[in-house]
Every structure is written in structure tokens, then in C-alpha cells.
Design a protein around this motif. Structure first.
Motif, short mmCIF file in Angstrom:
data_model
loop_
_atom_site.label_atom_id
_atom_site.label_comp_id
_atom_site.label_asym_id
_atom_site.label_seq_id
_atom_site.Cartn_x
_atom_site.Cartn_y
_atom_site.Cartn_z
N SER A 79 0.83 -1.20 0.00
CA SER A 79 0.00 0.00 0.00
C SER A 79 0.87 1.26 0.00
CB SER A 79 -0.93 0.01 1.22
OG SER A 79 -0.16 0.13 2.42
N ASP A 80 2.17 1.07 0.04
CA ASP A 80 3.12 2.19 0.06
C ASP A 80 3.57 2.47 -1.38
OD1 ASP A 80 5.48 3.77 0.17
OD2 ASP A 80 5.94 3.01 2.18
N PRO A 81 3.23 3.64 -1.92
CA PRO A 81 3.58 3.95 -3.31
C PRO A 81 5.07 3.90 -3.59
CG PRO A 81 1.99 5.54 -2.47
CD PRO A 81 2.43 4.71 -1.30
N GLU A 82 5.90 4.26 -2.62
CA GLU A 82 7.35 4.21 -2.84
C GLU A 82 7.80 2.78 -3.14
OE1 GLU A 82 11.50 5.94 -0.95
OE2 GLU A 82 9.70 5.88 0.30
N VAL A 83 7.19 1.82 -2.45
CA VAL A 83 7.52 0.41 -2.65
C VAL A 83 6.94 -0.08 -3.97
CG1 VAL A 83 7.19 -1.94 -1.76
CG2 VAL A 83 7.70 -0.06 -0.18
N THR A 84 5.64 0.10 -4.14
CA THR A 84 4.98 -0.48 -5.32
C THR A 84 5.41 0.18 -6.62
OG1 THR A 84 3.04 0.90 -4.93
CG2 THR A 84 2.97 -1.35 -4.07
N ASP A 85 5.64 1.47 -6.60
CA ASP A 85 6.06 2.15 -7.84
C ASP A 85 7.39 1.58 -8.34
OD1 ASP A 85 3.78 3.67 -7.73
OD2 ASP A 85 4.79 5.53 -7.13
N PHE A 86 8.31 1.36 -7.41
CA PHE A 86 9.61 0.81 -7.80
C PHE A 86 9.46 -0.60 -8.34
CE2 PHE A 86 13.61 -1.39 -7.31
CZ PHE A 86 14.50 -0.47 -7.83
N ILE A 87 8.69 -1.43 -7.64
CA ILE A 87 8.52 -2.82 -8.07
C ILE A 87 7.83 -2.88 -9.43
CG2 ILE A 87 7.38 -5.01 -7.54
CD1 ILE A 87 7.76 -4.34 -4.56
N LYS A 88 6.75 -2.13 -9.60
CA LYS A 88 6.02 -2.17 -10.87
C LYS A 88 6.87 -1.70 -12.05
CE LYS A 88 2.40 0.14 -9.32
NZ LYS A 88 1.07 0.78 -9.25
N GLU A 89 7.76 -0.76 -11.79
CA GLU A 89 8.60 -0.23 -12.88
C GLU A 89 9.66 -1.24 -13.33
OE1 GLU A 89 11.62 3.50 -13.86
OE2 GLU A 89 10.50 3.49 -11.97
N HIS A 90 10.17 -2.05 -12.39
CA HIS A 90 11.33 -2.87 -12.69
C HIS A 90 11.10 -4.38 -12.66
CE1 HIS A 90 13.77 0.73 -12.61
NE2 HIS A 90 13.27 1.04 -11.43
N PHE A 91 9.95 -4.83 -12.15
CA PHE A 91 9.73 -6.26 -11.97
C PHE A 91 8.35 -6.70 -12.44
CE2 PHE A 91 12.92 -5.00 -8.91
CZ PHE A 91 13.86 -6.01 -8.99
N MET A 92 8.29 -7.92 -12.94
CA MET A 92 7.02 -8.57 -13.24
C MET A 92 6.81 -9.59 -12.11
SD MET A 92 5.86 -10.72 -16.64
CE MET A 92 6.20 -12.41 -16.16
N VAL A 93 5.72 -9.43 -11.37
CA VAL A 93 5.47 -10.25 -10.19
C VAL A 93 4.38 -11.28 -10.48
CG1 VAL A 93 4.77 -10.23 -7.76
CG2 VAL A 93 6.12 -8.33 -8.69
#
Length: 197
Positions: A79-93
């Protein structure tokens, strides 16, 4: 009237500051879902290739029904945009169910289910986050070629820094993740961005 309005505002601000993170959607399998997770056929070679074609890295997250730590990961970290924004930009989960029956094809071609894949690869904690190489390896199973594995739930900065370390290919260098994390953490403290993990 102004005093009453101020009191009501203070109560609302105080109450909402103690609310947990935004709840994730619950799937029929009992796992928390994120709209940015990728649904695939769980063919590991195909998934690594698909992530690579998007300029990303493949990450597999093992979870299970009723996992308190998985819920906290979704509600507090995702729920933390700093975490999710980074993950979504660089990783496919891609999400895996530790005790699920969906078919999985390992990198060595073995056909498994999610639960037999977890056993084969030696993953026993939830959540367990597995970081795969940039390109499909020539041989080996997932557990043999993974560049990093994060077993269990950690605080925001440990969690996020692991994704950063993998993105920066820290596993190829001399700086161990723990040293990397300590360095980044101290830099954030000096900048006044954090008080504690």
C-alpha cells in the motif's frame, strides 16, 4: 463552532492515522491480490522471457491462505507507493500458492504443481520472494538459478532495498546485500527520511 470543528478534525486525523494499510483484494484461493500482479501459465522460462521483453525482471512470490505475514505485506508494504512504484517499474510479479495445484513448468522442463514446486525448490516460508535471472538460463531449476531469495516478511527498507539491490545487480558485485542495505539505510537516516525500520 470553530473549537468544535477543530476538535472533530483532530479526532478524524488521529483515528485515521492508526488505520492499517489499504486492504488488498482477496481471491477465491484465499490469497491477497494486487491488480499489478501478472497472471501467467507459470511456465518459468516463458515468464522470464516475457519479463525480459518488458525490460523487467521476474519475481515469484509464494503465499498461502491465512498467512498473517502475507496480509501485512499487502496491507503495509504494497500500500506504500514508494515500494509499489519501484517494483512495478522494474519487476514482473507472479503469485504462487504454497499449497496450490496450478501447473508449473520448472526451468529444467519438469511439470509440477505449485505445492510440489515449493517442495522441490525448498521454499517453506510465506511470503517467500524469489528473484530470477534476466535471461532464461541454459540449465538448472528455479532454486538453482535464482539470483536472490527473501524468505519471510521484513520492514519497508529491507524489503525495498532487496528489490533495489537485485535491480542494480548487486549479486554480481562485491557488496553483500546486508552491507548494501546498511549503507542505504544509513544514508536515508542522515537525510532524515527514517527514524527506524
Amino acid at each position: 463552532m470553530r473549537i468544535l470543528t477543530a476538535l472533530i478534525t483532530a479526532v478524524v486525523i488521529t483515528a485515521t492515522s492508526y488505520l492499517p494499510g489499504i486492504a488488498a483484494t482477496m481471491g477465491e484461493d484465499g490469497l491477497h491480490k494486487q491488480p499489478w500482479f501478472t497472471i501467467t501459465f507459470k511456465d518459468m522460462a516463458e515468464d522470464i522471457q516475457a519479463a525480459s521483453e518488458e525490460g523487467k525482471r521476474l519475481v515469484v512470490i509464494f503465499e498461502q491462505r491465512g498467512c498473517t505475514y502475507c496480509r501485512q505485506m499487502h496491507e503495509k508494504l504494497f500500500s506504500d507507493p514508494e515500494v509499489t512504484d519501484f517494483i512495478k517499474e522494474h519487476f514482473m510479479v507472479v503469485q504462487y500458492n504454497m499449497f496450490g495445484d496450478e501447473e508449473v513448468i520448472d526451468l529444467d522442463g519438469e511439470e509440477l504443481t505449485e505445492k510440489t514446486a515449493a517442495r522441490k525448490w525448498g521454499y517453506v516460508f510465506t511470503p517467500t520472494i524469489v528473484f530470477l535471472p534476466e535471461e532464461v538460463p541454459e540449465d538448472g531449476s528455479v532454486s538453482e538459478v535464482a539470483v536472490a531469495t527473501m524468505p519471510g516478511l521484513f520492514g519497508k527498507w529491507t524489503f525495498l532495498n532487496m528489490f533495489r539491490w537485485v535491480h542494480e545487480k548487486g549479486y554480481e558485485g562485491e557488496e553483500h546485500f546486508q552491507k548494501y542495505h546498511a549503507r542505504i539505510y544509513n544514508e536515508l537516516r542522515e537525510e532524515g527520511r527514517i527514524d527506524s525500520e
